[in-house]
Design a protein around this motif. Sequence first.
Motif, mmCIF file in Angstrom:
data_model
loop_
_atom_site.group_PDB
_atom_site.id
_atom_site.type_symbol
_atom_site.label_atom_id
_atom_site.label_comp_id
_atom_site.label_asym_id
_atom_site.label_seq_id
_atom_site.Cartn_x
_atom_site.Cartn_y
_atom_site.Cartn_z
ATOM 1 N N ARG A 187 -2.895 6.658 -2.798
ATOM 2 C CA ARG A 187 -3.063 6.954 -4.217
ATOM 3 C C ARG A 187 -1.998 7.930 -4.691
ATOM 4 O O ARG A 187 -1.687 8.898 -3.995
ATOM 5 N N ILE A 208 -11.450 -3.194 -1.430
ATOM 6 C CA ILE A 208 -10.050 -3.106 -0.987
ATOM 7 C C ILE A 208 -9.885 -3.998 0.242
ATOM 8 O O ILE A 208 -10.682 -3.913 1.180
ATOM 9 N N ALA A 236 -11.157 0.557 3.967
ATOM 10 C CA ALA A 236 -11.894 1.613 3.271
ATOM 11 C C ALA A 236 -11.061 2.364 2.235
ATOM 12 O O ALA A 236 -11.604 2.913 1.275
ATOM 13 N N ASN A 237 -9.754 2.380 2.400
ATOM 14 C CA ASN A 237 -8.991 3.256 1.526
ATOM 15 C C ASN A 237 -7.581 2.741 1.296
ATOM 16 O O ASN A 237 -7.150 1.788 1.932
ATOM 17 N N GLU A 287 -7.285 2.593 -9.970
ATOM 18 C CA GLU A 287 -8.293 3.654 -10.052
ATOM 19 C C GLU A 287 -8.863 3.793 -11.447
ATOM 20 O O GLU A 287 -10.049 4.044 -11.616
ATOM 21 N N ASP A 291 0.843 -1.206 0.000
ATOM 22 C CA ASP A 291 0.000 0.000 0.000
ATOM 23 C C ASP A 291 0.876 1.253 0.000
ATOM 24 O O ASP A 291 0.959 1.970 1.000
ATOM 25 N N SER A 295 -2.053 2.119 -7.526
ATOM 26 C CA SER A 295 -3.166 3.071 -7.561
ATOM 27 C C SER A 295 -3.521 3.591 -8.948
ATOM 28 O O SER A 295 -4.704 3.727 -9.265
#
Lengths: 258, 258, 258
Positions: C152, C107, C148-149, C100, C91, C96
Amino acid sequence: MIALLTDFGTKDYFVAEMKAVIYSVNPKARIVDITHEIPPQDVYTGAFVLWRSYKWFPSGTIFVAVVDPGVGSARLPLLIRTRHYFFIGPDNGLLSLAAEEDAVERIYKITASLSHRSSTFHGRDVFAYAAALLSRGVAPNFLGEEIANFVRLERPSATIKDGLVYAKAIYIDRFGNIYTSITKDIIYKIAKINDELCIKFYDKEFRAKFLETYSAAPPGALVVLVNSEGFLEIAVNRGNASEELGLTAGADLVLYRC
Amino acid sequence: MIALLTDFGTKDYFVAEMKAVIYSVNPKARIVDITHEIPPQDVYTGAFVLWRSYKWFPSGTIFVAVVDPGVGSARLPLLIRTRHYFFIGPDNGLLSLAAEEDAVERIYKITASLSHRSSTFHGRDVFAYAAALLSRGVAPNFLGEEIANFVRLERPSATIKDGLVYAKAIYIDRFGNIYTSITKDIIYKIAKINDELCIKFYDKEFRAKFLETYSAAPPGALVVLVNSEGFLEIAVNRGNASEELGLTAGADLVLYRC
Amino acid sequence: MIALLTDFGTKDYFVAEMKAVIYSVNPKARIVDITHEIPPQDVYTGAFVLWRSYKWFPSGTIFVAVVDPGVGSARLPLLIRTRHYFFIGPDNGLLSLAAEEDAVERIYKITASLSHRSSTFHGRDVFAYAAALLSRGVAPNFLGEEIANFVRLERPSATIKDGLVYAKAIYIDRFGNIYTSITKDIIYKIAKINDELCIKFYDKEFRAKFLETYSAAPPGALVVLVNSEGFLEIAVNRGNASEELGLTAGADLVLYRC
């Protein structure tokens, strides 16, 4: 089976995108890399490596070769059917040494391409795509139009005059071994195993023994032998002949029995 | 599955011809490259890389390893059956670290070869060919004659005396990380995580913290850790330790808790 | 199909061990190498190459990308399900740009790992292992916990002001072609084919013609074109633009119609 030879290197995504296109069209394709380290835009070296390696592959193998400085110009995209194989790539001589040796049966100008074909990456948009369709059984005449001829390169050669062999250094391999354009037939006309050979290039001259294996020479010694491809090769046992002699591909050579 | 390890590089056709021979004999073979970037004729590094990687492969894998400065000489071509695997290559120690660890069951001198066997490319003409036949189910005793012994190399090792560890730098990886011959068991005899270690080589000395991960050190700092292979490794977080220290494989090291 | 992208190079056993783990878990896996030559620890270049290549692969492909300077630290191991693909890796932004663009659906923080997981080689012990299980049909929620995330990165971009385009050199390919952050849409706002473009970087300036193919320029001449990826590219026909101009990735550029 689809075998790839390019000058694309392996640091970018070029080869990966070619493979991805092939697998997208034919998920069961078997892909083998010959090499992607042909020096950038060096068509002759690409033709040489393809010529040396093609005949070891199973009958029916589709070769996709891309060394293509003229991409996007008028040079044609080719598909050649030979006695045992298919060869796909640009019409700049790259396919010619291999295809001619195996005997050319049909020549096509490829018209198939991905719908969003770019001007600069026919390796992916034309050649890989055509190879993938061919590997699924699409007939060549659905992929292009038959044409009469294609660009041909000359095979490496050497000449003998008054006991002197006039030749070229044609290829340097990973070990620094120097392939000359002298074939087995020619060298045995002027020398036999254990003879001492004298070799001139530029204004330099060196001597080396004509032996059968690298290890028949002492470590560090120059040796000349007929290599696994049938060419006379200049080597250093456990060393790098090209670096030690400063001799690179393209140099003119004169060789004789000392 | 056939796994290949050589010093042939990827710029020439050597590896491609080995694969082509394998696929010609066994079109269903699965071939995996371990590496072809062993430094030319560096048998020890080849043996080390094979030793570290073999055990991750599925049981039954056939390893073909070729780092073969003595090709064409009297050195034997070997096929070794171990508890879980087969190892094929020249009898110069290359196979020994891996084969011995997995437990040797049978040793054969390979007699099979392609009919037009060259003197300089046994990778293709003997080793790849034997592996392909083996992968098709041909029994080892059809490929060669059983023999009693083979050349063995010594595993990397280190000794402790008066709190000093005497060792060697044995391998430099792509990131410039320096593998020492000090195993996990030895280092924990003299140090624990967060200790400061002093390391001498040639006439130089440096200090580094003994940590668990690269990123536990500040960027640019030297760090010593037990790597994923179980060896003590000297590294620079986000840097190249070998270049920064001028420390290459083969150097003698003395290490102690500062 | 599992596609690999790493900065591990091919000289060590890192990539081989990842493949060996995959084949041990799923002997029927099909593995494709995107590249292993991402510059060591250069997350942005890795993200860029993955972004350019992913969409050519068949739907359902599992991408395993490892450029991981923070291995062993608190950075999470990720599995991202997008509309057509799965992306696995650290990560740190590496996944990303590609994920995206394809539209992120779920995720996961990966919790699965080999039982003897090391602190320094998650490529093998976590990412390859998770990919292999996924390729056998193990559902993502058995491999990790939904989160959740994720980190990026920004896409390459350029801005126009008073007819000047402010941009960056973002990537240099094997041929020395310089990719700029200027997309097709932007360049056509200020120029058309055959225009002369002026480009400044550092305190230097050069001119080049805006053409459609490399070979539309004379050999040795600078050329600017929209490449197969949709980026404005600075090239030398049959030459190496990066070396000739001394222009490398990261440089700021100002471009205008001369």
